[in-house]
Design a protein around this motif. Structure first.
Motif, PDB file in Angstrom:
ATOM      1  N   HIS A  46      30.454  37.508  40.557  1.00 16.66           N
ATOM      2  CA  HIS A  46      31.818  37.208  40.075  1.00 16.66           C
ATOM      3  C   HIS A  46      31.910  37.171  38.543  1.00 16.66           C
ATOM      4  O   HIS A  46      32.458  36.248  37.964  1.00 16.66           O
ATOM      5  N   LEU A  69      41.002  40.400  41.555  1.00 16.86           N
ATOM      6  CA  LEU A  69      41.510  39.056  41.804  1.00 16.86           C
ATOM      7  C   LEU A  69      43.008  38.995  41.538  1.00 16.86           C
ATOM      8  O   LEU A  69      43.483  39.500  40.522  1.00 16.86           O
ATOM      9  N   THR A 105      42.304  34.369  34.749  1.00 19.08           N
ATOM     10  CA  THR A 105      40.914  34.317  35.213  1.00 19.08           C
ATOM     11  C   THR A 105      40.506  32.849  35.367  1.00 19.08           C
ATOM     12  O   THR A 105      40.635  32.073  34.419  1.00 19.08           O
ATOM     13  N   GLU A 141      34.909  29.160  42.812  1.00 25.10           N
ATOM     14  CA  GLU A 141      34.276  30.387  43.336  1.00 25.10           C
ATOM     15  C   GLU A 141      34.948  30.933  44.604  1.00 25.10           C
ATOM     16  O   GLU A 141      35.084  32.149  44.754  1.00 25.10           O
ATOM     17  N   TYR A 171      37.479  33.877  44.607  1.00 30.11           N
ATOM     18  CA  TYR A 171      37.081  35.283  44.542  1.00 30.11           C
ATOM     19  C   TYR A 171      37.062  35.941  45.920  1.00 30.11           C
ATOM     20  O   TYR A 171      37.030  37.168  46.020  1.00 30.11           O
ATOM     21  N   ALA A 198      41.350  37.584  46.506  1.00 26.40           N
ATOM     22  CA  ALA A 198      41.000  38.955  46.104  1.00 26.40           C
ATOM     23  C   ALA A 198      41.928  39.940  46.817  1.00 26.40           C
ATOM     24  O   ALA A 198      42.488  39.637  47.862  1.00 26.40           O
TER      25      ALA A 198
END
Length: 456
Positions: free
Chosen positions: A47, A136, A141, A448, A451, A455
């Protein structure tokens, strides 16, 4: 905009600048819907951000897409930086940190927007998956620092990168860490443009709340529901914001031209070269008084480029561009064009929406815009929560889409694309609030899992 324009006729009069905008006028029968969305590439393993260079980089991804689609490459100094569909008018371009943008072709219905999106995602996956790249669908981000993010090889971004820290706190975050979904819509006259601009400007905070999707910075909650929207509050206030003059008497193309003439420029493009003129006004350039290019007059291309570097919440070009929403996962993307088409392309809904916002003052609109990144639906204007107004607007949009009556092959109209927003209103929680609940619950304090879950 995918390609910097190519009309190099020197401009003689301010009337030409006005005429360029006015050329956007279309009869209602020719109204189209353009949808642009950005998504953040990441390495499926680990990632991490994806660099431009290398066998598994963004450049390789674009080369693969070129072969698959047969689209024209957009090149800069030997690097592929985008693709352009000569037949349909769609384009793929790169944002400064590698965010991958589809600028959709102008289509007639939200059903076509959906089809275009599904085709695009299938094509991107075909090339990206073997390269170990995923995408994503968030407004920002969630885990990377700015320093980690690679820079794309585009001359205009180098100029912007140097200039941004001089004019705001968050300009580099805007460039490198944010993603949006935007809808571009047409107008049938100057009066129609003004009405749509006013309604959409006043209601842009509703799109921000409905699509709020950026609550994390570098792995931790940042205290906002749409940090992307907060970033725009301190990026460069000479070129962004709620443009209060749009609500004043006498608003029209000329008034917008006068505003744009005084917005500081970033660059002038000559051949392949981007010339740094950052901070100087287009008005001075127009008068032949640019210090870097003394005696030189701008061209229509320079004007079109300059208009594309102005970032108010709703932007006027030859169409109106809705800029208030965070990037979201693919299932929710068509909801944005659907929402605005239902409100703005149906005259009854447009009138009713104007009735909602017409008595708001400039300070009230500004306060709402300032509060929405943090408070979402709980932001207030006059004595109303934004949540109530959002609910009302969704009903108006739904009715507008039903009256438009654009039916797909199964006999469904475009109102079906509002379903994700209707679910949000039913639960009373923006996407960001839902994500924070996951972070504090099943995600066990880690971003995490985003992701996988968010996605494309």
């Amino acid at each position: 905009m995918a390609r910097d324009q190519i009309d190099m006729t020197p401009l003689q009069s301010r009337d030409e600048l006005v005429a360029w905008l006015e050329a956007g006028v279309k009869p209602e029968s020719e109204f189209r819907i353009g949808t642009e969305h950005e998504k953040t590439p990441f390495t499926l393993e680990g990632h991490q951000p994806v660099p431009y260079e290398g066998a598994k980089g963004i450049g390789a991804l674009l080369e693969g897409m070129k072969l698959l689609l047969g689209w024209e490459p957009i090149m800069e100094r030997g690097n592929i930086i985008g693709l352009y569909d000569v037949t349909g008018g769609g384009a793929i371009s790169l944002e400064p940190g590698g965010q991958f943008e589809l600028s959709g072709a102008p289509v007639e219905t939200v059903h076509q927007t959906q089809s275009e999106l599904m085709a695009h995602l299938a094509q991107v996956r075909e090339i990206a998956t073997p390269l170990g790249i995923g995408f994503l669908g968030l407004g920002m981000t969630p885990s990377w620092s700015r320093a980690q993010i690679p820079v794309m090889p585009k001359g205009r971004y180098k100029i912007m990168r140097n200039y941004m820290p001089k004019v705001g706190k968050y300009g580099l975050d805007m460039m490198f860490r944010t993603c949006t979904v935007q809808t571009n819509l047409d107008f049938s006259s100057e009066a129609d443009m003004v009405k749509k601009l006013r309604v959409s400007l006043a209601l842009q905070p509703i799109a921000t709340a409905l699509f709020a999707n950026s609550p994390f910075t570098e792995g931790k909650p940042n205290g906002f529901l749409s940090f992307r929207s907060e970033i725009w509050r301190d990026t460069d206030n000479a070129r962004s914001g709620m443009i209060p003059f749009a609500f004043e008497d006498g608003m029209g193309y000329e008034r917008y031209v006068d505003y744009a003439l005084d917005v500081p420029m970033y660059f002038v493009k000559r051949g392949d070269e981007y010339i740094d003129v950052s901070g100087s006004s287009f008005r001075d350039f127009f008068a032949g008084n640019n210090k870097i290019l003394p005696g030189e007059r701008p061209t229509l291309s320079d004007w079109a480029n300059h208009l594309s570097t102005i970032f108010p919440e709703v932007r006027l070009k030859r169409y109106l561009e809705m800029r208030g929403a965070d990037g979201v996962p693919w299932g929710r993307l068509p909801a944005l064009p659907a929402f605005w088409v239902g409100l703005l392309y149906d005259n009854d809904s447009l009138d009713a929406a104007w009735d909602i916002v017409r008595h708001w003052t400039a300070p009230e609109r500004q306060a709402l815009r300032d509060d929405v990144p943090r408070f979402g639906f709980k932001a207030r204007i006059k004595d109303r929560y934004l949540f109530e107004i959002a609910k009302e607007c969704l009903i108006l949009s739904h009715a507008g889409l039903r009256r438009r009556g654009r039916i797909d092959h199964l006999g469904r109209d475009e109102s079906r694309f509002l379903e994700p927003l209707e679910r949000i209103i039913e639960t009373g929680r923006s996407p960001a609030e839902e994500m924070l609940e996951k972070f504090n619950g099943p995600w066990k304090g880690s971003v995490e899992p985003a992701y996988q879950e968010y996605a494309f």
